[in-house]
Design a protein around this motif. Structure first.
Motif, PDB file in Angstrom:
ATOM      1  N   LEU B  22     -22.635   4.551 -38.849  1.00  0.00           N
ATOM      2  CA  LEU B  22     -22.458   3.078 -38.623  1.00  0.00           C
ATOM      3  C   LEU B  22     -21.207   2.666 -38.613  1.00  0.00           C
ATOM      4  O   LEU B  22     -20.063   3.160 -39.164  1.00  0.00           O
ATOM      5  N   HIS B  23     -20.980   1.711 -37.757  1.00  0.00           N
ATOM      6  CA  HIS B  23     -19.842   0.813 -37.829  1.00  0.00           C
ATOM      7  C   HIS B  23     -19.906  -0.544 -37.048  1.00  0.00           C
ATOM      8  O   HIS B  23     -20.848  -0.858 -36.519  1.00  0.00           O
ATOM      9  N   LYS B  24     -18.762  -1.211 -37.013  1.00  0.00           N
ATOM     10  CA  LYS B  24     -18.729  -2.410 -36.488  1.00  0.00           C
ATOM     11  C   LYS B  24     -17.406  -2.504 -36.093  1.00  0.00           C
ATOM     12  O   LYS B  24     -16.173  -2.304 -36.670  1.00  0.00           O
ATOM     13  N   HIS B  28     -17.144  -8.256 -29.349  1.00  0.00           N
ATOM     14  CA  HIS B  28     -18.443  -8.075 -29.090  1.00  0.00           C
ATOM     15  C   HIS B  28     -19.595  -7.087 -29.777  1.00  0.00           C
ATOM     16  O   HIS B  28     -20.372  -7.044 -29.655  1.00  0.00           O
ATOM     17  N   CYS B  29     -18.549  -6.364 -30.314  1.00  0.00           N
ATOM     18  CA  CYS B  29     -19.407  -5.039 -31.183  1.00  0.00           C
ATOM     19  C   CYS B  29     -19.349  -5.518 -32.849  1.00  0.00           C
ATOM     20  O   CYS B  29     -19.353  -4.568 -33.669  1.00  0.00           O
ATOM     21  N   GLU B  30     -19.343  -6.920 -33.103  1.00  0.00           N
ATOM     22  CA  GLU B  30     -19.145  -7.290 -34.437  1.00  0.00           C
ATOM     23  C   GLU B  30     -20.109  -6.977 -35.566  1.00  0.00           C
ATOM     24  O   GLU B  30     -20.071  -7.133 -36.684  1.00  0.00           O
ATOM     25  N   HIS B  35     -24.112   4.834 -33.977  1.00  0.00           N
ATOM     26  CA  HIS B  35     -24.176   5.756 -33.093  1.00  0.00           C
ATOM     27  C   HIS B  35     -24.332   7.101 -33.671  1.00  0.00           C
ATOM     28  O   HIS B  35     -24.140   7.517 -34.613  1.00  0.00           O
ATOM     29  N   GLU B  36     -24.880   7.808 -32.692  1.00  0.00           N
ATOM     30  CA  GLU B  36     -24.991   9.533 -32.740  1.00  0.00           C
ATOM     31  C   GLU B  36     -23.587  10.165 -32.071  1.00  0.00           C
ATOM     32  O   GLU B  36     -23.695  10.245 -31.015  1.00  0.00           O
ATOM     33  N   TYR B  37     -22.587  10.153 -32.860  1.00  0.00           N
ATOM     34  CA  TYR B  37     -21.481  10.407 -32.280  1.00  0.00           C
ATOM     35  C   TYR B  37     -21.421  12.045 -32.242  1.00  0.00           C
ATOM     36  O   TYR B  37     -22.069  12.742 -32.890  1.00  0.00           O
ATOM     37  N   SER B  83      -9.849   1.605 -39.771  1.00  0.00           N
ATOM     38  CA  SER B  83     -10.282   1.302 -38.431  1.00  0.00           C
ATOM     39  C   SER B  83     -11.471   2.054 -38.073  1.00  0.00           C
ATOM     40  O   SER B  83     -11.607   3.338 -38.420  1.00  0.00           O
ATOM     41  N   THR B  84     -12.507   1.701 -37.037  1.00  0.00           N
ATOM     42  CA  THR B  84     -13.337   2.491 -36.607  1.00  0.00           C
ATOM     43  C   THR B  84     -13.385   2.433 -35.178  1.00  0.00           C
ATOM     44  O   THR B  84     -14.577   2.950 -34.447  1.00  0.00           O
ATOM     45  N   ALA B  85     -12.372   2.281 -34.478  1.00  0.00           N
ATOM     46  CA  ALA B  85     -12.615   2.166 -32.985  1.00  0.00           C
ATOM     47  C   ALA B  85     -12.219   3.629 -32.970  1.00  0.00           C
ATOM     48  O   ALA B  85     -11.795   4.395 -33.510  1.00  0.00           O
TER      49      ALA B  85
END
Lengths: 146, 136
Positions: B22-24, B28-30, B35-37, B83-85
Motif C-alpha cells: 500500500l501507499h499514498k 491526485h494519488c493521496e 499496487h502489486e509491484y 517517500s513512496t514515489a
C-alpha cells in the motif's frame, strides 16, 4: 554498404519461441554437490520450459529498403537456431550440452553464438549485439554486448 | 573454453519478484491505495564453467526476501519509508540489496508499479556525485 552516406544507424529486436526439456546436472560433480548448486532445479529427469528468445541487432539503415536487415532473414536464422533446441531434451539431444549444463545462461550463450554464425553466412551488415532468453516471465538472461 | 573474443561479452541474470503493498502520494494519488509491484533485479556475472550459472538462484532469492520482501510485502509503505514515489522506491531497494556482500554485483533494479509506469535504478545512480562518470 556505405549507402548514401547519411550514416543512419538503428537497432531492432526480433522474438522467437521454443520449448524444450533440460536437467540441471553436472556429471563431474557428486549428487550432493549437484543438489547443493542447483537446488530445486536438480531432479532425475529434469523439467521443461516455453522459452522466449529475443535477438537484438544493429546496423546501418539500407537507403534502398529502409531496413537494417530484412526480418524474414532474421526469422529464417532464428528458425534454424531454435530448431536445434525445440522439442528436444537439451542434455540428451543437443551435442553442445553434452558437457555443458543447459542453464538459462548457457542456452542464451548457445543462441548468441549460433545466431552470430548464421548471420555471418549472409551478406547483411547487421550485427547481433545481444540476446535475451526468457525461461519464464520471472527469470531471464541477457548475453552479449550489454 | 573461453576465447579472448568471449571476454567482450557479459551475462546478466534478471529475476522478477512480486511485491503487493500500500501507499499514498500527495496530489491526485493521496488516497491510500495498493499496487502489486514487480521488482526486477539484475545481477551481472561471468558464467561459471562447471555449474553454467552466473549466480545460484537461491542466493538472490534469499537476499531479496531478507532485504525487500520481509520488510515491505503486504505493508503500508508510508509507515516505513520517507517517500513512496517509484523513483525513490527503486533506488532505495537497489541500495538495500547492494549494501549486502551478496548484492555487490547487482547492477540494476526496475520497479513496475502499474502496466503504464516503470522506474529504473542503476548501480551508478547510487554513487556520490564526485564518483559519477562524466559523459561528454
Amino acid at each position: 554498404m556505405s549507402g548514401n552516406g547519411s550514416g543512419d544507424w538503428a537497432r531492432l529486436a526480433r522474438r522467437a519461441h521454443f520449448s524444450c526439456g533440460h536437467r540441471y546436472y553436472q556429471p563431474a560433480l557428486s549428487e550432493e554437490a549437484n543438489r547443493e548448486i542447483f537446488g530445486s532445479c536438480y531432479s532425475e529427469h529434469g523439467h521443461g520450459h516455453n522459452y522466449i528468445l529475443e535477438a537484438y541487432l544493429e546496423g546501418p539503415i539500407d537507403p534502398l529498403t529502409g531496413m537494417v536487415i530484412n526480418l524474414m532473414d532474421v526469422d529464417a536464422i532464428l528458425k534454424v537456431v531454435t530448431g536445434e533446441l525445440d522439442h528436444r531434451h537439451l542434455n540428451f539431444d543437443v551435442p553442445a550440452f553434452k558437457d555443458e549444463v543447459p542453464t538459462t545462461e548457457n542456452v542464451a550463450k548457445f543462441c548468441f553464438r549460433r545466431i552470430q554464425e548464421e548471420l555471418e553466412k549472409g551478406a547483411s551488415p547487421a550485427k547481433l549485439t545481444s540476446v535475451r532468453l526468457y525461461e519464464n516471465e520471472d527469470l531471464w538472461v541477457d548475453y552479449g554486448k550489454l | 573454453m573461453a576465447s579472448s573474443e568471449e571476454h567482450n561479452f557479459s551475462c546478466h541474470l534478471t529475476r522478477r519478484y512480486s511485491l503487493p503493498a500500500l501507499h499514498k502520494l500527495s496530489g491526485h494519488c493521496e488516497e491510500l491505495h495498493g499496487h502489486e509491484y514487480s521488482v526486477e533485479v539484475t545481477y551481472s556475472g561471468a558464467i561459471d564453467e562447471v555449474s553454467g550459472l552466473c549466480l545460484k538462484r537461491e542466493i538472490l532469492d534469499d537476499l531479496v526476501q531478507e532485504k525487500i520482501l520481509s520488510a515491505f510485502y503486504g505493508k503500508n509503505l508510508n509507515e516505513l519509508l520517507p517517500s513512496t514515489a517509484g523513483e525513490f522506491l527503486a533506488r532505495e531497494f537497489l541500495r538495500r540489496l547492494r549494501g549486502d556482500s551478496r548484492g555487490k554485483n547487482i547492477q540494476g533494479l526496475a520497479l513496475q508499479e502499474t502496466k503504464k509506469n516503470r522506474f529504473i535504478a542503476k548501480a551508478t545512480d547510487l554513487l556520490k556525485p564526485t564518483e559519477k562518470p562524466t559523459y561528454k
